[in-house]
Design an enzyme around this catalytic site. Sequence first.
Site, PDB file in Angstrom:
ATOM      1  N   HIS A  28     -17.059 -25.403 -44.733  1.00  0.00           N
ATOM      2  CA  HIS A  28     -18.815 -25.297 -43.623  1.00  0.00           C
ATOM      3  C   HIS A  28     -19.252 -25.149 -44.212  1.00  0.00           C
ATOM      4  O   HIS A  28     -19.136 -23.764 -44.912  1.00  0.00           O
ATOM      5  CB  HIS A  28     -18.096 -25.003 -42.437  1.00  0.00           C
ATOM      6  N   ASP A  80     -12.578 -18.118 -43.112  1.00  0.00           N
ATOM      7  CA  ASP A  80     -13.784 -19.165 -41.978  1.00  0.00           C
ATOM      8  C   ASP A  80     -12.347 -19.157 -40.793  1.00  0.00           C
ATOM      9  O   ASP A  80     -11.486 -20.331 -40.923  1.00  0.00           O
ATOM     10  CB  ASP A  80     -13.846 -19.475 -42.845  1.00  0.00           C
ATOM     11  N   GLN A 111     -11.622 -22.557 -36.481  1.00  0.00           N
ATOM     12  CA  GLN A 111     -10.721 -23.960 -36.466  1.00  0.00           C
ATOM     13  C   GLN A 111      -9.562 -23.398 -36.412  1.00  0.00           C
ATOM     14  O   GLN A 111      -8.614 -24.384 -35.514  1.00  0.00           O
ATOM     15  CB  GLN A 111     -10.866 -25.141 -37.655  1.00  0.00           C
ATOM     16  N   LYS A 146     -15.395 -21.841 -29.634  1.00  0.00           N
ATOM     17  CA  LYS A 146     -13.842 -22.821 -30.517  1.00  0.00           C
ATOM     18  C   LYS A 146     -13.018 -22.460 -29.897  1.00  0.00           C
ATOM     19  O   LYS A 146     -11.787 -23.700 -29.698  1.00  0.00           O
ATOM     20  CB  LYS A 146     -14.292 -22.684 -31.182  1.00  0.00           C
ATOM     21  N   CYS A 173     -21.823 -31.196 -41.089  1.00  0.00           N
ATOM     22  CA  CYS A 173     -22.300 -29.631 -41.930  1.00  0.00           C
ATOM     23  C   CYS A 173     -21.394 -29.201 -42.889  1.00  0.00           C
ATOM     24  O   CYS A 173     -20.842 -27.795 -43.530  1.00  0.00           O
ATOM     25  CB  CYS A 173     -22.273 -27.907 -41.071  1.00  0.00           C
TER      26      CYS A 173
END
Lengths: 417, 146
Positions: A134, A211, A214, A237, A375
């Site tokens: 991303h 990251d 998700q 999220k 993104c």
Amino acid sequence: MTTSTSNPTATPLDVVNLRADFPTLARTIHDEKQLVYLDNAATSQKPNAVIDTIDRYYREHNANVHRGIHTLAEEATAAYEGARAKMQAYLNAADEREIVFTKGTTDAINLVASAWGRANLSAGDRVLITHLEHHSNIVPWQLVCEATGAQLVVADVTDAGEIDLNDLRSKLDERVKLVAVSHISNALGTINPVKQIAKLAHEAGALVLIDGAQGAPHGPIDVRDIDADFYALSGHKMYGPTGIGVLYGKLDLLAAMPPYQGGGDMIKSVSFDGTEFNDPPYRFEAGTPHIAGGAGLGAAVDYLTALDWPAIRAHEDALLAHGSSRLSAIDGLRLIGTASQKVPIFSFVLDGIAPYDASHVLDRLGVAVRIGHHCTEPLMKRFGLTETIRASAAMYNTVEELDVLADVIVKAQRMLA
Amino acid sequence: MDLGRKLPLAEWFTRLQSAADPAVVAAHLDTCDWATEQHKQTLPLLFAPDNLVKGCQATVYLRPRFGDDNTVTFDAVANAGIVNGLIAVVKTIFDGKTPQAILDTDAQSIIAQLKLEQHISPTRRNGLHAMLTRIHQIAQDKQQTS
């Protein structure tokens, strides 16, 4: 296509009961069409427990945190710091001081890039990312590399949308000081082998930042098992509020990092002769925090922790299998990202039909998906695209909703072809 | 670039928009199965980075042509059929007007009368809002240089 490691004999998830916790899912739109919300990779819907906590915080407990010695300040502090302890448990972090509240994943990664990066990178050093990333896990590293003279190196991705581990290994040499990689691809749904990547990074003498934007919605994370040096996530999220996220960092790393922003609780004392900075995590939490957000994130963690995760994982695997089967059977639909390990995120293109037009029709028929580059412009370019249509399911979606998605896509094709 | 066959709008757009070379675009016009003769005259010059209308979910190119009488004609194309429809509306509103007349036009009111408001909010980002902003800027710039 196989899926994540779920237990096929787990007790089936009571999705109807689960959905009842999320009031937005009951909405109808555009002439009483039942909303089919399939944009969860962008943001998740919120359970009543989170909404009620934030509502109650502002109605009964609102005050600034930490230094107030009155009842409301103590209640607000308890809510905020209580959330920190809950996040520590959700991530299986060793110490509560390893949980830094941020504005979200982007803010968390920028924090590491700025505070750790500027103090530890110089000309000749490298930061290794992947083609899957991303923009929030690309641009902060571009900025710090430009500022320090370090070089950004990118590991390839396969046609299936998986990180090419051979290419990653070949680029992981002694010059690499940090590897930054997504836990799960927001655009394709690929589950990356982050534990294996962390091991490779450490063997090469590099740190690893994950990251987890998700990753965090799909169940408790064990940062110690992964051996992540940093793990970044967003509250919104993982069924919590917007505006708050977490940076997990190993305590010794955080303790050695200079501040990111100045003012507020990040100080111990201030004078014009010099300022003494606070210890982690407060060193990195300048200004009045998003207290209600913290309380809401704590409620989200309470909600998630009480769920039957084997059942949820089995359900998400069933969504992935069913969605993949229905979508791949549609003439003129091409799925992008067919990794062997995935969550139910479906990126696709339709022959001869602009994603904008298709998503407009889907919206009018009640189905919420997202179009664009998500993104991930470099990843789109890797697949010869500028954009895809992305449907992303969460634990409260049903196979029936994926049937609606497939049927509406076919309808859109007839209307627009 | 060998496209091999006639392509529908969205796919032709994706393949050609990065060309940024009028000669390349001109050479592949016959592979575009949706373009009118008017489009074919204007497309080679449209696909330039300066003409890209940024801030849109769809990809939109727009450029002005100024006549000797100071009126403006807008060439524009998008990669989405719905947005090309909105372009037709925009051209109906603005083509043939002078820069001052463009600045005096209450486009928001016209859009509202046509019940197209859902396409004008910035959050929709479908190009209509961005196009109107770009057209307004073009008119302003022309006024300042006149």
